[in-house]
Design a protein around this motif. Structure first.
Motif, mmCIF file in Angstrom:
data_model
loop_
_atom_site.group_PDB
_atom_site.id
_atom_site.type_symbol
_atom_site.label_atom_id
_atom_site.label_comp_id
_atom_site.label_asym_id
_atom_site.label_seq_id
_atom_site.Cartn_x
_atom_site.Cartn_y
_atom_site.Cartn_z
ATOM 1 N N UNK A 141 2.487 9.600 -12.161
ATOM 2 C CA UNK A 141 1.911 9.829 -10.837
ATOM 3 C C UNK A 141 1.457 8.504 -10.218
ATOM 4 N N UNK A 142 1.287 8.517 -8.909
ATOM 5 C CA UNK A 142 0.948 7.306 -8.161
ATOM 6 C C UNK A 142 -0.397 6.733 -8.613
ATOM 7 N N UNK A 145 0.853 -1.183 0.000
ATOM 8 C CA UNK A 145 0.000 0.000 0.000
ATOM 9 C C UNK A 145 0.889 1.233 0.000
ATOM 10 N N UNK A 146 0.624 2.162 -0.932
ATOM 11 C CA UNK A 146 1.350 3.424 -0.995
ATOM 12 C C UNK A 146 0.341 4.560 -0.957
ATOM 13 N N UNK A 147 0.523 5.470 -0.002
ATOM 14 C CA UNK A 147 -0.372 6.619 0.126
ATOM 15 C C UNK A 147 0.441 7.887 0.303
ATOM 16 N N UNK A 148 -0.020 9.009 -0.275
ATOM 17 C CA UNK A 148 0.649 10.285 0.018
ATOM 18 C C UNK A 148 0.645 10.517 1.528
ATOM 19 N N UNK A 189 3.565 1.110 -9.609
ATOM 20 C CA UNK A 189 2.764 2.168 -8.997
ATOM 21 C C UNK A 189 3.090 3.563 -9.520
ATOM 22 N N UNK A 190 4.344 3.773 -10.006
ATOM 23 C CA UNK A 190 4.740 5.078 -10.550
ATOM 24 C C UNK A 190 5.159 5.001 -12.018
ATOM 25 N N UNK A 191 5.004 3.823 -12.637
ATOM 26 C CA UNK A 191 5.442 3.617 -14.017
ATOM 27 C C UNK A 191 6.891 4.069 -14.204
ATOM 28 N N UNK A 246 17.668 15.084 -9.080
ATOM 29 C CA UNK A 246 17.516 16.204 -10.004
ATOM 30 C C UNK A 246 16.703 15.821 -11.231
ATOM 31 N N UNK A 247 16.720 14.549 -11.614
ATOM 32 C CA UNK A 247 15.986 14.104 -12.805
ATOM 33 C C UNK A 247 14.485 14.016 -12.564
ATOM 34 N N UNK A 248 14.060 14.019 -11.293
ATOM 35 C CA UNK A 248 12.644 13.857 -10.982
ATOM 36 C C UNK A 248 11.883 15.165 -11.197
ATOM 37 N N UNK A 249 10.601 15.087 -11.580
ATOM 38 C CA UNK A 249 9.771 16.295 -11.614
ATOM 39 C C UNK A 249 9.579 16.819 -10.198
ATOM 40 N N UNK A 250 9.171 18.098 -10.083
ATOM 41 C CA UNK A 250 9.101 18.737 -8.769
ATOM 42 C C UNK A 250 8.154 18.020 -7.817
ATOM 43 N N UNK A 251 7.023 17.524 -8.317
ATOM 44 C CA UNK A 251 6.091 16.848 -7.416
ATOM 45 C C UNK A 251 6.720 15.613 -6.793
ATOM 46 N N UNK A 252 7.599 14.952 -7.556
ATOM 47 C CA UNK A 252 8.267 13.758 -7.042
ATOM 48 C C UNK A 252 9.417 14.117 -6.117
#
Length: 273
Positions: free
Chosen positions: A269-270, A14-17, A108-110, A71-77
């Motif tokens: 996204x999740x 289970x993954x939740x914000x 879950x995050x592709x 650094x390669x991740x988008x800001x939300x990540x």
């Protein structure tokens, strides 16, 4: 534990914000430099950011490669935190769990990514003064520090405090003062684990020739002192390279070599549980 010969997955995950930002849970196990065994029963409970899952899943050890992954991740990540509860039946090894976390990121995050080799600068960790500071860790003995190192009167600003977070096997980075002076506690570790723990901009490779497992403590100061700090908080520790030679008898030699570079191919996204 499900999966074929090349793909392992958690039996349930289970993954939740997370609303508990900055509350790290499970980082000791997920640290690639650690060699902690999976918990008995295969139950995992973590509160972390995606980059820590990536570091563990792809075994990213050098500070440079970790920074590239972040650094390669988008800001939300980069900003998001996640609460993760996972179960693996049987007795999975640490390597098994690494593959499970990679599968979880994919599902879950592709998420997909890969490592490439490129020419770059490295530091070679070498012996400068044999027999100084490094102590062989007797097999099967507990990981402890002397009372002089854990004295709360001597280190009143140690964080986390020793009273609530005592020394343990593996690598732990503890603040010693409010101006950024730190202590690396490296207990029952290999020389490559020590090299990986130094947190330098370039990768560090072990060229000491020392075998076995060691206990070592490294106290060092920051490159810059934060403004508006109280001078009375300062312990007066040397910078990392000087501390390394004076306290552990080791030195760093800059060289060119093939180094790992992490490339993120895709992230989404999740997805729902």
């Amino acid at each position: 534990m499900a999966g074929g010969a090349t793909k392992l997955t958690f039996d349930a995950a289970s993954i939740r914000p997370s609303s508990q930002k900055f509350v790290i849970k499970g980082m000791d196990f997920l640290d690639p430099v650690s060699d902690s065994a999976p918990p008995q029963g295969g139950l995992f409970s973590w509160n972390v950011q995606i980059v820590w899952l990536i570091d563990f899943a792809y075994d990213l050890r050098s500070s440079q490669v970790k920074r590239e992954a972040w650094a390669a991740l988008p800001k939300w990540a980069q900003d998001g935190w996640y609460t993760i509860e996972a179960r693996a039946d049987g007795n999975p090894t640490r390597a098994d769990v690494r593959q499970m976390v990679r599968s979880m990121l994919e599902e879950r995050f592709q998420f997909t990514g890969h490592l490439e080799k490129r020419e770059g600068e490295v530091f070679a960790l070498e012996v400068a003064k044999p027999g100084l500071g490094l102590k062989l860790h007797p097999e099967g003995t507990p990981c402890t520090l002397s009372s002089s190192l854990t004295d709360e009167n001597k280190y009143p600003h140690a964080y986390p405090p020793y009273k609530g977070f005592p020394p343990h096997c593996g690598v732990f980075n503890r603040a010693l003062s409010r101006i950024g002076e730190r202590r690396l506690e490296m207990l029952d570790v290999t020389m490559q684990q020590i090299a990986d723990s130094l947190g330098l901009p370039q990768p560090v490779i072990d060229r000491t020739g020392l075998e076995g497992r060691y206990d070592a403590v490294l106290d060092f100061g920051p490159n810059t002192i934060p403004p508006n700090t109280d001078p009375s908080d300062e312990i007066g520790l040397p910078l990392m390279p000087v501390a390394l030679e004076k306290q552990l008898g080791l030195k760093l030699d800059k060289q060119n070599a093939l180094v790992d570079v992490f490339v993120m191919d895709h992230i989404g996204t999740l997805s729902e549980n």
